[in-house]
Enzyme design. Structure first.
Site, PDB file in Angstrom:
ATOM      1  N   GLY A  47       5.465  -9.909   5.512  1.00 57.09           N
ATOM      2  CA  GLY A  47       6.738 -10.592   5.198  1.00 57.09           C
ATOM      3  C   GLY A  47       6.580 -11.933   4.521  1.00 57.09           C
TER       4      GLY A  47
ATOM      5  N   SER B 199       6.539   4.854  -0.890  1.00 54.67           N
ATOM      6  CA  SER B 199       6.606   4.618  -2.342  1.00 54.67           C
ATOM      7  C   SER B 199       6.984   5.935  -3.009  1.00 54.67           C
ATOM      8  CB  SER B 199       5.230   4.172  -2.849  1.00 54.67           C
ATOM      9  OG  SER B 199       5.192   4.244  -4.266  1.00 54.67           O
TER      10      SER B 199
ATOM     11  N   TYR C 179      -3.743   5.678  -2.654  1.00 54.15           N
ATOM     12  CA  TYR C 179      -2.432   5.071  -2.340  1.00 54.15           C
ATOM     13  C   TYR C 179      -1.369   6.155  -2.144  1.00 54.15           C
ATOM     14  CZ  TYR C 179       1.592   1.910  -3.164  1.00 54.15           C
ATOM     15  OH  TYR C 179       2.769   1.195  -3.071  1.00 54.15           O
TER      16      TYR C 179
END
Ligand code: NAP
Length: 246
Positions: free
Chosen positions: A12, A141, A154
């Site tokens: 964050g 994603s 990934y």
């Protein structure tokens, strides 16, 4: 509104995670933020949340290390009492075509992007079970849904997060704990800043909405999934990609 709720956000301090932190703070949530590095930029990101009138604290924790996660989670529970929302956002890339990926490139991406989210969720789910309430949001994603040349490690990790999301939704739905994933497309952050101009222009042609995403575009979707407006939504994958993958 998330007034009085406690949210843990991994990663964050920058990019999408920092935008989520600011949105949550503006909605009244107190924040426990995980990142591996402190420093001026991280402190400034957290200070900008505190300016919105909430408690926000940084926990230095490498989420790929299960024992660091256990220690940080115990600290969070001591500081805040319980956790209402968890956003598994921290992620990294080590891109190359498959023969060029070292064992370390493969391990590191899967350790952080997939195992990290599993470790952090494991560390907080009992607290949510006790409360019989919780919302977990995993940042996957579109690459995990559609694949992408040069991102085998990934894409595998991000696809793994989708299976994890659906499993947690099933395992804890009866305890009123929801779990959803958000699948961003191409978002302008440090992670994507290295893209050459030419590649960027090619990419824009593929985006029906004709622009790269901003971290705030993703943060708005996460805010929706975190709060009561999405109370009957669990196990879903929400794409925030400008139409990149339809
Ligand atoms: P970013 O700007 O590179 O920020 C990554 C954040 O994760 C930083 O706060 C970083 O802090 C933290 N982090 C990295 N490794 C960590 C670890 N081992 N333990 C704890 N924290 C760690 O990335 P971003 O672009 O905002 O991406 C955020 C998430 O969205 C990632 O999961 C990414 O895969 C996903 N995503 C991004 C895009 C995009 O286009 N940008 C698209 C689809 C999905 P430290 O460096 O201090 O650890």
């Amino acid at each position: 509104m998330l007034t009085g709720k406690t949210a843990v956000i991994t990663g964050g301090t920058r990019g999408i995670g920092a935008a989520i932190a600011r949105k949550f703070a503006a909605a009244g949530a107190n924040l426990a933020i995980f990142a591996t590095r402190g420093g001026e930029a991280a402190e400034a990101a957290i200070a900008s949340c505190r300016e919105l009138g909430v408690t926000a604290k940084l926990y230095l924790c490498d989420i790929s290390d299960a024992s660091q996660v256990e220690t940080a989670a115990a600290e969070v529970l001591r500081d805040f009492g319980s956790v209402d929302i968890l956003v598994n956002n921290a992620g990294i890339t080590r891109d190359n075509i498959l023969p060029g990926l070292s064992t370390e490139d493969i391990d590191t991406v899967i350790d952080v992007d997939l195992k990290g989210a599993i470790f952090v969720t494991k560390a907080f789910v009992r607290s949510m079970m006790r409360k019989r309430s919780g919302s977990i949001i995993n940042i996957s994603s579109v690459v995990g849904l559609m694949g992408n040349r040069g991102q085998a490690n990934y894409a595998a990790a991000k696809a793994g997060l989708v299976g994890f999301t659906k499993t947690i939704a099933k395992e804890y739905g009866a305890r009123n704990i929801r779990c959803n994933a958000v699948a961003p497309g191409y978002i302008a952050t440090e992670m994507t800043a290295a893209l050459p101009e030419e590649a960027r222009n090619e990419l824009l042609k593929l985006l029906p909405l004709g622009r790269l995403g901003e971290p705030e575009d993703v943060a708005d979707a996460v805010l929706f999934l975190a709060g009561d407006s999405s109370r009957y939504i669990t196990g879903t994958v929400l794409k925030v990609d400008g139409g990149m993958y339809v």
